[in-house]
Scaffold this motif. Structure first.
Motif, short mmCIF file in Angstrom:
data_model
loop_
_atom_site.label_atom_id
_atom_site.label_comp_id
_atom_site.label_asym_id
_atom_site.label_seq_id
_atom_site.Cartn_x
_atom_site.Cartn_y
_atom_site.Cartn_z
N PRO A 69 0.83 -1.20 0.00
CA PRO A 69 0.00 0.00 0.00
C PRO A 69 0.87 1.26 0.00
N GLY A 70 0.54 2.20 -0.88
CA GLY A 70 1.32 3.43 -0.99
C GLY A 70 2.34 3.41 -2.11
N GLU A 71 2.65 2.22 -2.64
CA GLU A 71 3.60 2.10 -3.74
C GLU A 71 2.86 2.09 -5.08
N ASP A 72 3.55 2.52 -6.14
CA ASP A 72 3.00 2.36 -7.47
C ASP A 72 2.98 0.88 -7.82
N GLY A 73 1.92 0.44 -8.44
CA GLY A 73 1.78 -0.96 -8.77
C GLY A 73 0.52 -1.54 -8.15
N THR A 74 0.36 -2.83 -8.32
CA THR A 74 -0.85 -3.52 -7.85
C THR A 74 -0.63 -4.16 -6.49
N VAL A 75 -1.46 -3.78 -5.53
CA VAL A 75 -1.50 -4.47 -4.24
C VAL A 75 -2.41 -5.68 -4.42
N PHE A 76 -1.85 -6.87 -4.26
CA PHE A 76 -2.60 -8.10 -4.51
C PHE A 76 -2.84 -8.84 -3.20
N ILE A 77 -4.10 -8.99 -2.83
CA ILE A 77 -4.47 -9.63 -1.57
C ILE A 77 -5.45 -10.76 -1.84
N PHE A 78 -5.18 -11.92 -1.27
CA PHE A 78 -6.09 -13.06 -1.45
C PHE A 78 -6.50 -13.62 -0.09
N GLY A 79 -7.64 -14.29 -0.07
CA GLY A 79 -8.13 -14.82 1.20
C GLY A 79 -9.07 -15.99 0.98
N HIS A 80 -9.38 -16.66 2.06
CA HIS A 80 -10.29 -17.80 2.01
C HIS A 80 -11.74 -17.35 1.89
N SER A 81 -12.55 -18.23 1.35
CA SER A 81 -14.01 -18.09 1.39
C SER A 81 -14.58 -19.47 1.65
N THR A 82 -15.81 -19.53 2.10
CA THR A 82 -16.42 -20.82 2.39
C THR A 82 -17.93 -20.76 2.22
N SER A 83 -18.52 -21.90 1.91
CA SER A 83 -19.98 -22.00 1.80
C SER A 83 -20.58 -22.56 3.09
N LYS A 84 -19.72 -22.92 4.05
CA LYS A 84 -20.20 -23.48 5.31
C LYS A 84 -20.79 -22.39 6.19
N LEU A 85 -21.85 -22.73 6.92
CA LEU A 85 -22.50 -21.77 7.79
C LEU A 85 -21.71 -21.53 9.07
N VAL A 86 -21.00 -22.55 9.52
CA VAL A 86 -20.25 -22.45 10.77
C VAL A 86 -18.82 -22.96 10.54
N VAL A 87 -17.83 -22.16 10.92
CA VAL A 87 -16.43 -22.58 10.86
C VAL A 87 -15.75 -22.21 12.16
#
Length: 214
Positions: free
Chosen positions: A112-130
């Motif tokens: 963040p703050g630099e020229d270029g692409t900040v690339f962030i990835f994360g989990h997702s889930t279809s479960k109601l409870v984790v």
């Protein structure tokens, strides 16, 4: 020969319905007790009020979401607040382990703050409870719309981005991310559909500016 009493089928159905209703009431009460007694994740408790105030604020430039030097991402429109982890290795096992603690900044992308692409990835889930909330971090990013605001706190500075595109069902083999760009931008990505590793959701956002934390 003695008469054998047969329990009416309607009584059995009623008993089953009562059992199901009671079961849901008990589970609901347990969840309420857990959250009411403060066992929710610390980062949710710490930043929830600020994220809510951002969602109802009409002046984005004056919103101060974070009051910590720790790096977080917040998207009020989908009630998302999550730590950002910054591993220094691109090794798969290192990145996979980092996902247990929040969403992850890809080491070869811009900060963040630099020229270029900040690339962030994360989990997702279809479960109601984790058990680990990190697995739900990006579950709802496919619900974002153009114009929604994304906040990132990094090194005690709040960086603001505005969603410019939301792409679902992206084939990772057919589309690649370019980290170099003419200016700062942000890309978020997770599995599509949630919990399925076949395709991706990709959210692109343009840089708006910063706010130094007080």
């Amino acid at each position: 020969m003695k008469n054998i009493a047969i329990k009416p089928k309607n009584s059995v159905k009623k008993a089953f319905v009562v059992f199901v209703v009671l079961w849901f009431l008990i589970i609901g009460a347990l969840f309420t007790i857990v959250y009411a007694t403060g066992f929710e994740p610390d980062y949710v408790r710490q930043f929830a009020n600020d994220a809510i105030s951002a969602a109802v604020s009409s002046d984005v430039s004056r919103v101060q979401i974070f009051a910590s030097s720790t790096s977080f991402i917040s998207i009020p429109e989908i009630s998302l607040v999550s730590p950002i982890v910054y591993p220094t290795s691109t090794d798969f096992n290192v990145l996979d382990k980092a996902l247990l603690s929040g969403v992850v900044h890809y080491p070869k992308s811009a900060l963040p703050g630099e020229d270029g692409t900040v690339f962030i990835f994360g989990h997702s889930t279809s479960k109601l409870v984790v058990r680990n909330k990190a697995f739900t971090a990006f579950t709802k990013i496919h619900d974002l719309t153009v114009g929604d605001i994304i906040y990132i706190m990094f090194q005690n500075v709040e960086y603001r981005y505005r969603v410019s595109a939301v792409k679902n069902n992206v084939d990772p083999k057919m589309e690649s991310v370019t980290f170099a760009s003419d200016g700062p931008k942000l890309i978020l990505t997770t599995c599509w559909p949630p919990g399925n590793i076949k395709n991706r959701t990709v959210v692109e956002a343009e840089y708006l500016g910063t706010n130094a934390a007080k």
